[in-house]
Design an enzyme around this catalytic site. Structure first.
Site, PDB file in Angstrom:
ATOM      1  N   GLU A  76       0.877  -1.177   0.000  1.00 35.81           N
ATOM      2  CA  GLU A  76       0.000   0.000   0.000  1.00 35.81           C
ATOM      3  C   GLU A  76       0.909   1.220   0.000  1.00 35.81           C
ATOM      4  O   GLU A  76       1.604   1.486   0.989  1.00 35.81           O
ATOM      5  CB  GLU A  76      -0.919  -0.023   1.234  1.00 35.81           C
ATOM      6  CG  GLU A  76      -1.869  -1.225   1.192  1.00 35.81           C
ATOM      7  CD  GLU A  76      -2.744  -1.376   2.418  1.00 35.81           C
ATOM      8  OE1 GLU A  76      -3.457  -2.392   2.491  1.00 35.81           O
ATOM      9  OE2 GLU A  76      -2.711  -0.504   3.305  1.00 35.81           O
ATOM     10  N   CYS A 135      -2.416   8.895   3.450  1.00 37.21           N
ATOM     11  CA  CYS A 135      -2.128   8.494   2.058  1.00 37.21           C
ATOM     12  C   CYS A 135      -3.322   8.741   1.153  1.00 37.21           C
ATOM     13  O   CYS A 135      -3.156   8.983  -0.035  1.00 37.21           O
ATOM     14  CB  CYS A 135      -1.741   7.025   2.016  1.00 37.21           C
ATOM     15  SG  CYS A 135      -3.061   5.970   2.612  1.00 37.21           S
ATOM     16  N   GLU A 186       3.879  13.444  -4.508  1.00 44.27           N
ATOM     17  CA  GLU A 186       3.223  13.371  -3.203  1.00 44.27           C
ATOM     18  C   GLU A 186       3.989  14.233  -2.207  1.00 44.27           C
ATOM     19  O   GLU A 186       5.206  14.075  -2.047  1.00 44.27           O
ATOM     20  CB  GLU A 186       3.207  11.919  -2.718  1.00 44.27           C
ATOM     21  CG  GLU A 186       2.501  11.764  -1.388  1.00 44.27           C
ATOM     22  CD  GLU A 186       2.596  10.348  -0.839  1.00 44.27           C
ATOM     23  OE1 GLU A 186       3.716   9.797  -0.768  1.00 44.27           O
ATOM     24  OE2 GLU A 186       1.549   9.796  -0.468  1.00 44.27           O
TER      25      GLU A 186
HETATM   26  P1  NAD Z   1       8.540   5.075   4.240  1.00 37.04           P
HETATM   27  O1  NAD Z   1       8.415   4.337   2.967  1.00 37.04           O
HETATM   28  O2  NAD Z   1       9.618   6.068   4.391  1.00 37.04           O
HETATM   29  O3  NAD Z   1       8.746   4.060   5.452  1.00 37.04           O
HETATM   30  C1  NAD Z   1       7.809   3.039   5.734  1.00 37.04           C
HETATM   31  C2  NAD Z   1       8.509   1.923   6.471  1.00 37.04           C
HETATM   32  O4  NAD Z   1       9.448   1.304   5.609  1.00 37.04           O
HETATM   33  C3  NAD Z   1       9.280   2.373   7.708  1.00 37.04           C
HETATM   34  O5  NAD Z   1       9.045   1.420   8.728  1.00 37.04           O
HETATM   35  C4  NAD Z   1      10.722   2.331   7.227  1.00 37.04           C
HETATM   36  O6  NAD Z   1      11.657   2.133   8.255  1.00 37.04           O
HETATM   37  C5  NAD Z   1      10.690   1.138   6.302  1.00 37.04           C
HETATM   38  N1  NAD Z   1      11.746   1.072   5.293  1.00 37.04           N
HETATM   39  C6  NAD Z   1      12.349   2.096   4.642  1.00 37.04           C
HETATM   40  N2  NAD Z   1      13.265   1.616   3.757  1.00 37.04           N
HETATM   41  C7  NAD Z   1      13.235   0.254   3.859  1.00 37.04           C
HETATM   42  C8  NAD Z   1      13.942  -0.812   3.227  1.00 37.04           C
HETATM   43  N3  NAD Z   1      14.854  -0.596   2.271  1.00 37.04           N
HETATM   44  N4  NAD Z   1      13.645  -2.099   3.582  1.00 37.04           N
HETATM   45  C9  NAD Z   1      12.706  -2.339   4.530  1.00 37.04           C
HETATM   46  N5  NAD Z   1      12.027  -1.364   5.175  1.00 37.04           N
HETATM   47  C10 NAD Z   1      12.265  -0.093   4.840  1.00 37.04           C
HETATM   48  O7  NAD Z   1       7.101   5.707   4.486  1.00 37.04           O
HETATM   49  P2  NAD Z   1       6.681   6.737   5.631  1.00 37.04           P
HETATM   50  O8  NAD Z   1       7.395   8.011   5.362  1.00 37.04           O
HETATM   51  O9  NAD Z   1       6.832   6.057   6.951  1.00 37.04           O
HETATM   52  O10 NAD Z   1       5.116   6.900   5.343  1.00 37.04           O
HETATM   53  C11 NAD Z   1       4.597   7.840   4.459  1.00 37.04           C
HETATM   54  C12 NAD Z   1       4.364   7.196   3.104  1.00 37.04           C
HETATM   55  O11 NAD Z   1       3.522   6.061   3.258  1.00 37.04           O
HETATM   56  C13 NAD Z   1       3.641   8.086   2.129  1.00 37.04           C
HETATM   57  O12 NAD Z   1       4.191   7.898   0.858  1.00 37.04           O
HETATM   58  C14 NAD Z   1       2.221   7.555   2.145  1.00 37.04           C
HETATM   59  O13 NAD Z   1       1.465   7.814   0.995  1.00 37.04           O
HETATM   60  C15 NAD Z   1       2.463   6.106   2.324  1.00 37.04           C
HETATM   61  N6  NAD Z   1       1.273   5.461   2.880  1.00 37.04           N
HETATM   62  C16 NAD Z   1       0.499   4.705   2.066  1.00 37.04           C
HETATM   63  C17 NAD Z   1      -0.654   4.111   2.563  1.00 37.04           C
HETATM   64  C18 NAD Z   1      -1.577   3.292   1.698  1.00 37.04           C
HETATM   65  O14 NAD Z   1      -2.475   2.661   2.239  1.00 37.04           O
HETATM   66  N7  NAD Z   1      -1.409   3.274   0.401  1.00 37.04           N
HETATM   67  C19 NAD Z   1      -0.987   4.297   3.894  1.00 37.04           C
HETATM   68  C20 NAD Z   1      -0.164   5.087   4.693  1.00 37.04           C
HETATM   69  C21 NAD Z   1       0.985   5.657   4.180  1.00 37.04           C
HETATM   70  O1  6OD Z   2      -8.372   2.543   6.376  1.00 40.75           O
HETATM   71  C1  6OD Z   2      -7.486   1.750   6.069  1.00 40.75           C
HETATM   72  O2  6OD Z   2      -7.628   0.520   6.166  1.00 40.75           O
HETATM   73  C2  6OD Z   2      -6.210   2.256   5.575  1.00 40.75           C
HETATM   74  N1  6OD Z   2      -5.300   1.322   5.191  1.00 40.75           N
HETATM   75  C3  6OD Z   2      -5.984   3.587   5.534  1.00 40.75           C
HETATM   76  C4  6OD Z   2      -4.795   4.164   5.038  1.00 40.75           C
HETATM   77  C5  6OD Z   2      -4.548   5.462   5.244  1.00 40.75           C
HETATM   78  C6  6OD Z   2      -3.346   6.056   4.787  1.00 40.75           C
HETATM   79  O3  6OD Z   2      -2.757   6.921   5.377  1.00 40.75           O
END
Ligand code: NAD
Ligand code: 6OD
Length: 503
Positions: A271, A305, A407
């Site tokens: 996700e 997100c 983003e």
């Molecule tokens: P991030 O990708 O920087 O980090 C997420 C996790 O991945 C952290 O636990 C980090 O330590 C880990 N990580 C980083 N590099 C890694 C590697 N090489 N191997 C394994 N693990 C690794 O994301 P963030 O800054 O914590 O969160 C914000 C981002 O998440 C935004 O882009 C947002 O859109 C996305 N997001 C998406 C959803 C969705 O449902 N699509 C939901 C929430 C957040």
């Molecule tokens: O509602 C959910 O299940 C979900 N995965 C939300 C994600 C939100 C992103 O920031």
């Protein structure tokens, strides 16, 4: 917890208790063996709230071995009823310790308690409850198959747990997004090793206490703290005894994890990021569109997100919409999480604020008109060191501008006029992301027509973040791989085998 109760609470800054985090491996809290770690800062005022140990290969090995042993031990032998009863107790215990989870989440993220008490913590419990219901009602397909000798055969499906699941979770909705993975993984009989975001270690740690309290067997739920590259995240996702990797975070991180998952061909469920559009048609109920869009742009300080960063408004109502969203943004109150009047917390960290501010500067360089915001707000002295940023609205950017395509993950949006439905669909779909969209219209036919053309995983009409956990959740294009939620979670968290019996 009621808003009044929140109001009565001592301010977080006045509560000096340190919240050190620990790994939770095989049912035991441990500081691990690396002698490395980091200070965890509260983004409200940048104060240090505790220490977090960094896990290395040793901790990941221990956690994965514990998860494997639990799978082959008591957890693997439990009936679905025994297992789901225990997970129901986990949900109840989260609810019983609601205030502790709320405080931990607010300390880590700075988010308003009024928000976390309505969304994050209740969903932490609901994510366990919902998937226990799903696990109890799994059915599989069955075929009667003709054979040449006329006796026939029966084919039927059997679902087994996938095994040891690596859960890599982000910082924006830490408990909600982590349990959104752990809930289905455990309900369907797997065991997990969680690597929470380095920014938000506390609620994953607290969940370890809950697991022990309700009697979840050792090794079923493990937590190892650390960073991504060359740290716990990478070691976990490369571990040969991990069977599947479920990840929520940035698209670029997803690419790195996919490379790591290629070793041993482990399956992934991703996700990822979004650059979500809202389309506001001239026939929309403007009060509802303003209320919903204010939430979708600014909730959680824009760190959702699914949040809206691009708004397309039909020309006849464009000026009024811009004016009213500006008013709504300017009435948002930044403040301490425990203040019930606070609508907006800080960003998660000073580092993330620097990224958001770099987009604020770039938008201006690319020709934006700043309707409101655009910089760091003046805050009272005790909050001045926090990661505060102004809610920001731009107009006038070209379609190719970075602030319209990348983003940002902050409390900001760009508003652009459109004339025809065709144009709105085309610009809304014009990014590499495909996570969510919101459409505001009073025309049912238009709603169906436009929703079916949105290249996204979720399209809301006249609402936003209205969630039914039974529905498919995920992103298209570069916003994700796979779907989770309800029965869709079976695809990733179980292996489907076919049994063929010749009669
Ligand atoms: P991030 O990708 O920087 O980090 C997420 C996790 O991945 C952290 O636990 C980090 O330590 C880990 N990580 C980083 N590099 C890694 C590697 N090489 N191997 C394994 N693990 C690794 O994301 P963030 O800054 O914590 O969160 C914000 C981002 O998440 C935004 O882009 C947002 O859109 C996305 N997001 C998406 C959803 C969705 O449902 N699509 C939901 C929430 C957040
Ligand atoms: O509602 C959910 O299940 C979900 N995965 C939300 C994600 C939100 C992103 O920031």
């Amino acid at each position: 917890m009621t808003v009044q109760a929140i109001h009565k609470r001592a301010s977080l800054a006045q509560s000096n208790a340190r919240r050190d985090a620990a790994h939770f491996i095989n049912g035991t809290f441990t500081a691990g063996s690396t002698n490395r770690g980091w200070d965890n800062h509260c983004p409200v005022d940048n104060s240090v709230i505790g220490f977090v140990p960094e896990g290395g290969k040793v901790e990941i090995d221990q956690a994965v071995s514990a998860a494997r042993a639990a799978l082959e031990g008591p957890w693997g032998r439990m009936s679905v009823v025994e297992r789901t009863d225990l997970l129901g107790a986990v949900a109840d215990e989260i609810t019983r310790r609601f205030d502790e989870f709320l405080e931990a989440e607010s300390l880590d993220t700075g988010k308003p308690m009024s928000l976390a008490s309505h969304i994050d913590i209740p969903r932490g419990a609901a994510n366990f409850k919902m998937f226990t219901d799903i696990a109890k009602t799994i059915s599989t397909e069955c075929f009667q198959t003709p054979t040449v000798d006329g006796t026939g055969a029966i084919n039927y499906g059997v679902r087994r747990p996938k095994g040891v699941i690596a859960v890599i979770s982000p910082w924006n909705l830490p408990l909600l997004l982590m349990t959104w993975k752990v809930g289905p993984a455990l309900a369907l009989g797997n065991t997990v090793v969680v690597k929470p975001s380095e920014e938000t270690p506390l609620t994953a740690t607290l969940l370890g206490e809950v697991m022990n309290k309700v009697g979840i067997p050792k090794g079923v739920y493990n937590v190892v703290h650390g960073f991504g590259p060359n740290s716990a995240g990478e070691f976990l996702t490369q571990h040969p005894d991990v069977n599947g990797i479920t990840f929520t975070g940035e698209t670029r991180t997803g690419e790195a994890i996919m490379r790591q998952a290629a070793l041993g061909l482990r399956q992934v469920s991703f996700e990822l990021g979004g650059k979500n559009p809202a389309i506001v048609f001239a026939d929309a109920d403007l009060d509802k569109a303003i209320e919903g869009t204010t939430r979708s742009v600014f909730s959680n300080t824009g760190q959702v997100c699914l949040g809206t960063e691009r708004i397309y408004v039909q020309r006849p109502i464009f000026d009024e919409f811009v004016c009213r969203l500006k008013q709504a943004a300017e009435t948002l109150r930044l403040g301490r999480p425990e203040d019930p009047n606070t609508n907006l917390g800080p960003l998660v960290s000073l580092e993330h604020r620097e990224k958001v501010l770099s987009f604020y500067r770039k938008a201006v360089e690319e020709g934006a008109t700043v309707i409101t915001g655009g910089s760091i707000p003046e805050m009272p002295e005790d909050l001045a060191a926090g990661a505060w940023v102004q809610p920001t609205i731009w107009t006038g950017l070209p379609d190719h501008a970075a602030a319209v395509n990348e983003e940002i993950f902050g409390p900001c949006c760009h508003i652009r006029p459109f004339d025809t439905e065709e144009e709105a669909v085309s610009v809304a779909n014009s990014t590499r992301y495909g996570l969510a969209a919101a459409i505001w219209t009073e025309s049912l036919s238009r709603a169906h027509r436009v929703a079916s053309r949105m290249e996204v995983g979720i399209c809301w009409v006249n609402s936003w973040f209205l969630r039914d956990l039974r529905t498919a959740f995920g992103g298209s294009k570069t916003s994700g791989i796979g779907r989770e939620g309800g029965v869709h979670s079976l695809e990733f968290y179980t292996e489907l085998s076919n049994v063929c019996i010749k009669l």
